[in-house]
Design an enzyme around this catalytic site. Structure first.
Site, PDB file in Angstrom:
ATOM      1  CG  ASP A 109     -85.814  40.397  76.204  1.00  0.00           C
ATOM      2  OD1 ASP A 109     -84.941  41.361  76.402  1.00  0.00           O
ATOM      3  OD2 ASP A 109     -85.360  39.470  75.234  1.00  0.00           O
ATOM      4  N   GLY A 111     -77.793  50.627  78.489  1.00  0.00           N
ATOM      5  CA  GLY A 111     -77.359  51.332  79.205  1.00  0.00           C
ATOM      6  C   GLY A 111     -76.332  50.802  80.289  1.00  0.00           C
TER       7      GLY A 111
END
Length: 638
Positions: free
Chosen positions: A460, A345
């Site tokens: 991550d 986003g």
């Protein structure tokens, strides 16, 4: 209208479907333990050991041929005994059924002082020497008159440690040397050692002995079994070759039997799924026709909300503050100033009522019904550490979801370390700053792995997810892929790979490398630090020199042979030492075997301890990734 009235007649069928489905699925997913036990293993040098060999203590005896047992020496090299001598295995050529070995007594040593090599005799039928193999006679304390002979291999005087008053002359001659017959009786000691001699080659005896020689072995061919998806082994009771299939029965090959079994399981699963779909279709038709509520539609819309409500109820006043979407718009002045954008986003700059600057991450509409959003809120909401970004609040209003973080004025780490991202007004960070950033990230990961009430695995870790405040203090962010492990469990289960290509540990995408654990974050951290050191992606598409494409291998090679590391900008001895500690620690972190990687607490000690106490790690044996075409994105999410 009561839905139970319609569903009750179908209950026995539904129960039968569920039981049948899970029994068939379990049988389809079971892997034979013999097949799993014979996965390739390695000593710390990274050589893959498989049939007909097996490593004692790591693989059961049935994984290898009798008499093909290998052990690991104290230097992490695979060794095996042959004719009562220990031989180091340098390379195994499985397709050619051969291996190159050298006598452990002379590997890396001069053979000229003490004749430690023993004559080799191959009388057991397991191995035979190659056509290039010859006998090399090492002759000690020879008559001085022989020294005038010009031997092409070796003829020199040696002063041995502890024997300063004694002169030792060493002469080396091949067994087909015409002068050998008249020379043997004129030397005090002689030893015959096998070496490989190649036509046109002119090397000394020491190089020949260290290089070793090639042995061919005789054993059952494993290619048919492996090509059919099996792993080779040996039945010691019946004394014959065995092919271990992923699912039983074992045979010479796995396709024939496995195909029948898979066909049966496929038909069973297909039938079970078909019945299940039929039942669900009938139930949906009845519910839609007679019920005033659209149950399935309602469930899909609310299960994300229910997860958030459960989280808020469990954590009470400790949960981050919840904001409405209208408050979010006021906070960001109707999303006026965008700080960045990614696959998740967009991030906007905002102000809280008390004047604090914040970063508002507005998430795109997710296909996962909010699982990643709930995951990030629940995991980061439990943390409090100087190197973990602080979550100040969130918004969850229908499809609108956002996370509100403390504002980090220097943005993400990737904007400061890659040379192609830097401008003249924004030079590359100095080595002292890079070193402090590496230590800070390590401390943050150590806290996630050990400091929380429950262990949190990030999955991550990459430069894009490391944020920097005004003092370049690093903070780990983006916990969308994180996994919470109650009770500090060591191994976690996952349905598929997660993370970003280039930083994913081998065991995350292939379970043959080991179990997924906190060591997977350690691997990602090592790859991140190597990119900080190199100022570029570990895999560089644009370079012409293929040896520099994969940076970890390039820098390890230079470290191994003692060449200059070309650390640009390292201006003093302290900076060079810190840079070298970062390199060694990161190379330990990216070891292919998870058990060889240090925990993050040890990584912190490596970075802050002395350079002398930090050994050079074994070379990670995974090959560099295939080179993609120019312009392709090598950093996509898995």
């Amino acid at each position: 209208m009561n839905l139970n009235f319609f569903l009750t007649p179908f209950s026995p069928i539904i129960n039968l479907f569920i039981v049948t489905f899970f029994l068939l699925a379990k049988k389809a997913s079971c892997t034979d333990p013999y097949f799993v036990a014979c996965n390739p293993k390695n000593c710390s040098d990274g050589q893959s050991i498989s049939f007909p060999f097996h490593i004692q203590g790591m693989q059961p005896d049935f994984c290898g041929y009798p008499g093909f047992t290998i052990s690991c020496n104290d230097k992490g090299k695979p060794v095996f005994n042959l004719s009562n001598s220990e031989y180091i295995i340098h390379e195994i050529y499985y397709q050619n059924q051969s291996l190159r070995v050298s006598n452990a007594a002379v590997f890396g040593k001069s053979p000229s002082c003490t004749p430690q090599i023993q004559n080799i005799s191959l009388d057991d039928g397991r191995f035979h020497r190659s056509s290039n193999s010859k006998g090399l006679f090492l002759l000690y304390n020879c008559n001085s008159t022989l020294l005038s002979n010009n031997s092409e291999l070796l003829n020199y005087k040696v002063d041995c440690p502890g024997r300063e008053n004694e002169t030792v002359w060493t002469l080396a001659m091949l067994e087909d040397d015409p002068l050998l017959g008249s020379t043997l009786d004129k030397c005090g000691t002689r030893v015959l050692a096998p070496v490989d001699v190649y036509r046109g080659e002119n090397v000394g005896a020491e190089r020949m002995l260290e290089r070793g020689f090639v042995l061919n072995w005789t054993a059952s061919n494993c290619s048919i079994c492996e090509d059919s998806g099996g792993k080779c082994g040996f039945d010691n009771a019946a004394y014959h070759f065995k092919c271990f299939c992923p699912v039983r029965p074992h045979s010479r090959r796995c396709y024939s039997e496995g195909k029948k079994l898979r066909l049966k399981l496929g038909l069973g699963l297909g039938l079970a799924v078909g019945i299940g779909v039929l039942i669900i279709t009938i139930c949906c038709v009845i519910i839609r026709k007679y019920s005033s509520i659209h149950f399935l539609s309602c469930w899909r819309k609310t299960r994300g909300s229910q997860s958030i409500e459960v989280f808020l109820r469990n954590y009470g006043t400790l949960a981050p503050k919840r904001y409405s979407y209208s408050e979010l718009k006021k906070m960001t002045k109707n999303f006026k100033e965008k700080l960045g954008q990614g696959g998740y986003g967009s991030v906007f700059k905002g102000n809280l009522l008390d004047g604090r600057l914040v970063a508002v991450k507005v998430l795109k509409k997710s296909k996962s019904n909010g699982e990643e959003f709930v995951n990030e809120v629940s995991s980061i909401g439990m943390t409090s550490h100087v190197n973990i970004v602080t979550l100040l609040g969130f918004c969850f209003e229908g499809p609108k979801r956002a996370l509100i973080y403390e504002f980090m004025s220097n943005g993400s780490l990737d904007k400061h370390i890659y040379e192609e991202n830097l401008s003249k007004a924004q030079p590359k960070l100095g080595w002292e700053t890079l070193y402090q950033i590496a230590v800070g990230i390590a401390r943050g990961l150590e806290y996630l792995h050990r400091g929380c009430n429950t262990r949190i695995l990030h999955f991550d870790i990459k430069p894009h997810n490391i944020l920097l405040d005004e003092n370049f203090c690093p903070k780990i962010s983006d916990f969308g892929l994180a996994k919470i492990c109650p009770g500090k469990e060591s191994i976690v289960s996952m349905l598929g790979a997660r993370g970003t290509a280039g930083y994913i540990a081998p065991e995350v995408f292939c379970r043959n490398f080991g179990g997924v654990s906190h060591k997977s974050d350690v691997y990602s951290y090592g790859m991140l630090v190597l990119e900080m050191i190199g100022g570029r992606k570990n895999f560089r598409v644009g370079v012409d020199n293929t040896s520099e494409i994969y940076f970890p291998h390039w820098i390890y090679k230079r470290l191994e042979i003692g060449e200059e590391l070309q650390l640009r900008g390292a201006g003093n001895e302290v900076e060079e030492e810190n840079a070298r500690k970062m390199i060694l620690a990161s190379l330990w972190c990216i070891q292919t075997d998870p058990s060889n990687r240090p925990p993050m607490s040890r990584v912190v000690d490596m970075l802050q301890g002395s350079l002398e106490s930090l050994p050079i790690p074994p070379k990670p044996y995974l090959s560099s990734p295939p080179r993609p075409p120019h312009g392709s994105n090598s950093n996509s999410n898995s």
